[in-house]
Scaffold this active site. Sequence first.
Site, PDB file in Angstrom:
ATOM      1  N   GLU A 166       0.837  -1.211   0.000  1.00  7.60           N
ATOM      2  CA  GLU A 166       0.000   0.000   0.000  1.00  7.60           C
ATOM      3  C   GLU A 166       0.871   1.260   0.000  1.00  7.60           C
ATOM      4  OE1 GLU A 166      -3.346  -0.926  -0.358  1.00  7.60           O
ATOM      5  OE2 GLU A 166      -3.194   1.135  -1.033  1.00  7.60           O
TER       6      GLU A 166
HETATM    7  C1  FAD Z   1       2.221  -9.846   0.614  1.00  7.14           C
HETATM    8  C2  FAD Z   1       2.059  -8.767  -0.403  1.00  7.14           C
HETATM    9  C3  FAD Z   1       0.783  -8.355  -0.770  1.00  7.14           C
HETATM   10  C4  FAD Z   1       0.606  -7.385  -1.748  1.00  7.14           C
HETATM   11  N1  FAD Z   1      -0.661  -7.049  -2.166  1.00  7.14           N
HETATM   12  C5  FAD Z   1      -0.808  -6.259  -3.269  1.00  7.14           C
HETATM   13  C6  FAD Z   1      -2.095  -6.072  -3.869  1.00  7.14           C
HETATM   14  O1  FAD Z   1      -3.106  -6.586  -3.397  1.00  7.14           O
HETATM   15  N2  FAD Z   1      -2.169  -5.328  -5.006  1.00  7.14           N
HETATM   16  C7  FAD Z   1      -1.069  -4.753  -5.580  1.00  7.14           C
HETATM   17  O2  FAD Z   1      -1.217  -4.096  -6.605  1.00  7.14           O
HETATM   18  N3  FAD Z   1       0.155  -4.885  -5.010  1.00  7.14           N
HETATM   19  C8  FAD Z   1       0.307  -5.629  -3.877  1.00  7.14           C
HETATM   20  N4  FAD Z   1       1.548  -5.807  -3.320  1.00  7.14           N
HETATM   21  C9  FAD Z   1       2.686  -5.131  -3.907  1.00  7.14           C
HETATM   22  C10 FAD Z   1       3.194  -4.007  -3.017  1.00  7.14           C
HETATM   23  O3  FAD Z   1       2.286  -2.946  -3.007  1.00  7.14           O
HETATM   24  C11 FAD Z   1       4.603  -3.624  -3.528  1.00  7.14           C
HETATM   25  O4  FAD Z   1       5.465  -4.664  -3.110  1.00  7.14           O
HETATM   26  C12 FAD Z   1       5.066  -2.289  -2.995  1.00  7.14           C
HETATM   27  O5  FAD Z   1       4.310  -1.266  -3.580  1.00  7.14           O
HETATM   28  C13 FAD Z   1       6.552  -2.022  -3.267  1.00  7.14           C
HETATM   29  O6  FAD Z   1       6.874  -2.284  -4.584  1.00  7.14           O
HETATM   30  P1  FAD Z   1       8.139  -3.228  -4.901  1.00  7.14           P
HETATM   31  O7  FAD Z   1       7.940  -4.492  -4.136  1.00  7.14           O
HETATM   32  O8  FAD Z   1       8.292  -3.336  -6.361  1.00  7.14           O
HETATM   33  O9  FAD Z   1       9.373  -2.490  -4.268  1.00  7.14           O
HETATM   34  P2  FAD Z   1      10.231  -1.345  -4.975  1.00  7.14           P
HETATM   35  O10 FAD Z   1       9.327  -0.310  -5.555  1.00  7.14           O
HETATM   36  O11 FAD Z   1      11.221  -1.981  -5.876  1.00  7.14           O
HETATM   37  O12 FAD Z   1      10.965  -0.704  -3.733  1.00  7.14           O
HETATM   38  C14 FAD Z   1      12.172  -1.225  -3.165  1.00  7.14           C
HETATM   39  C15 FAD Z   1      12.697  -0.231  -2.137  1.00  7.14           C
HETATM   40  O13 FAD Z   1      12.985   1.023  -2.771  1.00  7.14           O
HETATM   41  C16 FAD Z   1      12.257   2.065  -2.162  1.00  7.14           C
HETATM   42  N5  FAD Z   1      11.823   3.008  -3.188  1.00  7.14           N
HETATM   43  C17 FAD Z   1      11.363   2.742  -4.442  1.00  7.14           C
HETATM   44  N6  FAD Z   1      11.052   3.873  -5.072  1.00  7.14           N
HETATM   45  C18 FAD Z   1      11.299   4.885  -4.233  1.00  7.14           C
HETATM   46  C19 FAD Z   1      11.184   6.309  -4.315  1.00  7.14           C
HETATM   47  N7  FAD Z   1      10.690   6.907  -5.384  1.00  7.14           N
HETATM   48  N8  FAD Z   1      11.549   7.038  -3.222  1.00  7.14           N
HETATM   49  C20 FAD Z   1      12.023   6.438  -2.110  1.00  7.14           C
HETATM   50  N9  FAD Z   1      12.154   5.104  -1.983  1.00  7.14           N
HETATM   51  C21 FAD Z   1      11.795   4.338  -3.019  1.00  7.14           C
HETATM   52  C22 FAD Z   1      11.075   1.416  -1.466  1.00  7.14           C
HETATM   53  O14 FAD Z   1      10.612   2.173  -0.373  1.00  7.14           O
HETATM   54  C23 FAD Z   1      11.680   0.080  -1.031  1.00  7.14           C
HETATM   55  O15 FAD Z   1      12.342   0.236   0.186  1.00  7.14           O
HETATM   56  C24 FAD Z   1       1.735  -6.764  -2.315  1.00  7.14           C
HETATM   57  C25 FAD Z   1       3.027  -7.138  -1.923  1.00  7.14           C
HETATM   58  C26 FAD Z   1       3.195  -8.153  -1.003  1.00  7.14           C
HETATM   59  C27 FAD Z   1       4.581  -8.587  -0.660  1.00  7.14           C
END
Ligand code: FAD
Length: 568
Positions: A424
């Site tokens: 989220e």
């Molecule tokens: C159990 C689980 C349930 C989920 N449920 C859903 C769901 O129902 N629907 C859905 O659509 N998604 C869902 N997600 C996805 C979740 O919302 C994403 O994992 C999350 O938004 C982070 O994206 P990412 O994993 O690609 O991490 P990344 O975006 O790759 O981030 C990696 C790190 O970099 C940091 N980062 C990235 N960009 C920036 C920036 N611009 N500024 C500062 N820091 C940054 C982040 O804070 C993090 O620490 C779920 C994930 C999990 C694990």
Amino acid sequence: MSYQAPTREQRFVLDHVAGIAELAADPRFAAAESDMVDAIVGGIGQFAQAQFAPLYRVGDTVGARLVDGQVRMPPGFADAYRAYVDNGWGTLSAPVEYGGQGLPVTLAAVALESLGGANMAFSLCPTLTVGAIEALVHHGSARQQATFLPHLSTGAWTGSMNLTEPQAGSDVGALRTTATPGGDGTWKIKGTKIFISFGDHDMTPNIVHLVLARTPDAPPGTKGISLFLVPKYRLDADGDPGALNDVRPVALEHKMGIHASPTCVLSFGDHDDCIGEMIGPLHGGMRAMFTMMNNARLNIGLQGVQAAEAATQKALAFAAERIQSGPIIRHPDVRRMLMRGRALAQAARALTYYAFGQLDRGSLGDEAAAARCALLTPLVKAYATDVGTEATSLGLQVHGGMGYIEETGAAQLYRDIRIAAIYEGTNGIQAADFVGRKLAGDGGAALNALIADIRAEATDEAALMALVDKVEAIARWSIAADGQDRLAGSYPLLTMTAVAVSGWLMARQHRIATAQRADTGEDAFLRAKQAVTRYYLDVIVPEAMGLAVAARAGAGALYALDDTDLAA
Ligand SMILES: Cc1cc2nc3c(=O)[nH]c(=O)nc-3n(C[C@H](O)[C@H](O)[C@H](O)COP(=O)(O)OP(=O)(O)OC[C@H]3O[C@@H](n4cnc5c(N)ncnc54)[C@H](O)[C@@H]3O)c2cc1C
């Protein structure tokens, strides 16, 4: 010990922090009168303890499974979910015209707190449905509302949110799922979404997927995204679930926690026959999604409250029984962990309920309240989930080695809550939203109004006043700072601000508990409320002052090493 819904505490915070009686004074929320509030708080507490809590362990050990292309929930979940729908718990804040009760969202939040305290992974399902209802209420056409809202409002069908793709996490604008016109007003969706919570399950006859996708010739980035509704089963002429749509779960993620929540890889349009309909205008997807996400972010903050409460309850029960040189509950360091856990849980609850109260006032047309809710949303999401992680870690520590052994359940609470700081919008993204859109966006106006209210009510709390002064000064610096410097200090500033706001609400509760105790005499709840709020004000509020240096240090030290040297 199994979870006990903290009903007296919930009612106290509803009365004195969220201002539920004030909300009920508006004709739209007139049904939220005192007896009704008691019935909801007490009723959902009992329901959660009886139906959701007993499934906590089996949800972890068996988990959701993918069998023959369909997700199977762990034993007992479908029955408990049916009981949730039959008892009307899904309808609390849903629109009256579609079978809901139209009560304040604040009351629905109390219900979610108890359900999630009993079983966090399970309660994620109703949480997502709330998001789908919000999107349709604000952006759906009259036909879409009439078709889908009656089923979602009761929880008879559930919702899912489909943003994430392998290359598009925090950067939602990088998504590639496509939507092409079907020629009859419908759209054909094609692409793969990952990490979709409750993207499939066997508890309801249909699932409403809300999907972000890109139409042909859409501009790049977030500007070119539109929102689509994709039912798992297409509707027949009577509006009932008919043929299976071309969307299917192809895998479930193996996760650290929340095993009962199926986290699906969903494939749309493998056979070029996934039919959806657009919600809101072309390229209006991000706006519509934000409607869903704002409410959802408060609900995820609430998960931090649930976990902190459940973990501290468990730790207290263990500490009272475990003897090591006497009952461990008497050792000062164990006392520190228990008191801290309780103070963090109460502070996060106060902050979260307060924000929900502002959300409800905003929905009645109070623009200042709506602006305050927007300001507080990243604070609730990030601070309350951090509190959940800290309190579950403390709860595990109180158990000693037994905390690391799965039977006690302390480890499950710790594993389960860890995701809340990530999904989220990660907490880092919340911090960026706070200093960017929320602070710099209005030149600090909403924060200054909030600070004025804190100063007016809590002048005699010296440590809190000192923290508020610091937050005000650093916020001013942040608004004027260069973008990188501002972002470098965003997380510590967010935490300081969240502690200051929580401290204000804890000071109010302290004052009220003291006055009520003077009136009513001995009362264990009020005595505990006084002591726990005092601990937060005297120990945790001053601690947050230590973040001031990091909050305004700027980006220089962070970039003293280049990307390669950082790993040297
Ligand atoms: C159990 C689980 C349930 C989920 N449920 C859903 C769901 O129902 N629907 C859905 O659509 N998604 C869902 N997600 C996805 C979740 O919302 C994403 O994992 C999350 O938004 C982070 O994206 P990412 O994993 O690609 O991490 P990344 O975006 O790759 O981030 C990696 C790190 O970099 C940091 N980062 C990235 N960009 C920036 C920036 N611009 N500024 C500062 N820091 C940054 C982040 O804070 C993090 O620490 C779920 C994930 C999990 C694990």
